[in-house]
Design a protein around this motif. Structure first.
Motif, mmCIF file in Angstrom:
data_model
loop_
_atom_site.group_PDB
_atom_site.id
_atom_site.type_symbol
_atom_site.label_atom_id
_atom_site.label_comp_id
_atom_site.label_asym_id
_atom_site.label_seq_id
_atom_site.Cartn_x
_atom_site.Cartn_y
_atom_site.Cartn_z
ATOM 1 N N PHE A 159 0.839 -1.200 0.000
ATOM 2 C CA PHE A 159 0.000 0.000 0.000
ATOM 3 C C PHE A 159 0.876 1.253 0.000
ATOM 4 C CE2 PHE A 159 -3.339 -2.594 2.537
ATOM 5 C CZ PHE A 159 -3.730 -3.237 1.369
ATOM 6 N N LEU A 244 -7.958 2.437 -0.808
ATOM 7 C CA LEU A 244 -7.775 1.136 -0.174
ATOM 8 C C LEU A 244 -9.088 0.363 -0.095
ATOM 9 C CD1 LEU A 244 -5.284 2.107 2.682
ATOM 10 C CD2 LEU A 244 -4.771 0.897 0.553
ATOM 11 N N TYR A 248 -9.753 -3.272 -1.519
ATOM 12 C CA TYR A 248 -10.392 -4.281 -0.657
ATOM 13 C C TYR A 248 -11.553 -4.953 -1.393
ATOM 14 C CZ TYR A 248 -13.008 -6.296 3.252
ATOM 15 O OH TYR A 248 -13.689 -7.153 4.089
ATOM 16 N N LEU A 288 -6.545 -3.658 6.507
ATOM 17 C CA LEU A 288 -5.679 -2.483 6.640
ATOM 18 C C LEU A 288 -4.514 -2.728 7.588
ATOM 19 C CD1 LEU A 288 -8.394 0.329 6.927
ATOM 20 C CD2 LEU A 288 -7.076 -0.304 4.900
ATOM 21 N N TYR A 293 2.818 -2.097 3.855
ATOM 22 C CA TYR A 293 2.820 -0.696 3.443
ATOM 23 C C TYR A 293 4.233 -0.309 3.009
ATOM 24 C CZ TYR A 293 -1.774 -0.026 5.653
ATOM 25 O OH TYR A 293 -3.103 -0.106 5.981
#
Length: 298
Positions: A159, A244, A248, A288, A293
């Motif tokens: 991410f 995001l 998802y 998340l 990341y």
């Protein structure tokens, strides 16, 4: 007789040097030279320090290792698939830690050797309606040491990193110089981890900031600031959180995350041999928290 023996001494080396195993070994070693050139003689014993599995005469080679700067490392694995004509199709997987680089490539165009109609629909059922302008999924190939069956895994691009490309999936990603295609958004994971009300994430996505509790609002404010690891405002958090959420929704459509490809020597092409089971799915909050990341390495 003496002349015959001398002739054999001349011919045997020539015959040996002409064998495919020697040329194949040289071919595989030439393909990993970029990673290999990064290694150093760390213990000053006169030899470059790195790990290897060298079965290159039989069509497989893997090297890996690190060097002092920032604890960086790279690995390169390569395998040769023989076709009916006796030629080798090469499949290779490269990783470079510090630049977040992942790459799957071949001595042929990948689309030429992958199954017909291979792509996102090999993993996903249904029609994708989410509009995303960059790849969010990476197709990783496990380079086989024994045999030619090859496992393909579909995984999320870290991410905050936006690879080049206009499809939802890619075979390569890395950070560009100056981090021009990257943004540190890991504090979204911190927010998801610390908030008490799971509805807060939906409030952020929809822009209903006034519905957020005081305690959760304080957690969000910690992610706002002037440094590069923070966001400028709640609106910027909302922007990335919306992206995001789209990723998802695509993730929820995955029917499998693994395929096994077989090798067709006659066609010089892979075919889908088996599909993995349907994976268990995370709720948005855990999605998340648990995924990778991007962040600067050096």
């Amino acid at each position: 007789m003496k002349c015959l023996i001398k002739l054999l001494f001349i011919l045997i080396p020539l015959i040996g040097f002409g064998q495919p195993t020697n040329s194949l070994s040289e071919l595989l070693w030439s393909r990993v030279k970029t990673c290999h050139s990064m290694f150093e003689d760390m213990d000053e014993d006169g030899f470059t320090d790195f790990n290897k599995i060298d079965d290159s005469q039989n069509g497989y080679l893997m090297i890996s290792g690190g060097w002092p700067t920032c604890g960086c490392s790279c690995s390169s694995a390569v395998s040769a698939y023989k076709n009916q004509e006796g030629k080798y199709i090469i499949l290779q997987s490269d990783k470079v830690l510090c630049s977040w680089e992942r790459r799957i490539y071949s001595n042929k165009e990948l689309k030429e050797i992958l199954p017909i109609s291979f792509g996102i629909n090999s993993f996903i059922s249904g029609q994708i309606t989410e509009k995303i302008s960059y790849p969010v999924l990476f197709l990783d190939f496990e380079i086989p040491h024994i045999g030619t069956d090859t496992k393909v895994t579909i995984e999320l691009v870290p991410f905050g990193l936006k690879p080049d490309g206009n499809e939802l999936y890619c075979f390569e990603y890395k950070e560009n110089g100056g981090y021009s295609n990257c943004k540190s958004i890991y504090r979204i994971a911190d927010i998801a981890q610390e908030i008490k009300d799971d509805n807060t994430l939906d409030y952020l996505v929809k822009g209903d900031f006034d519905k957020i509790s005081k305690s959760d609002n304080n957690i969000i404010l910690k992610a706002i600031g002037d440094d590069d690891s923070r966001f400028k405002s709640k609106e910027e958090i909302q922007q990335y959180l919306r992206e995001l959420k789209k990723i998802y929704n695509i993730y929820l459509m995955l029917e499998t995350t693994e395929l096994t490809l077989g090798w067709n020597r006659q066609d010089s092409k892979f075919f889908i041999k088996d599909k993995g089971n349907k994976p268990d799915k995370l709720v948005f909050k855990d999605f998340l928290i648990k995924n990778k990341y991007w962040s600067p390495m050096c």
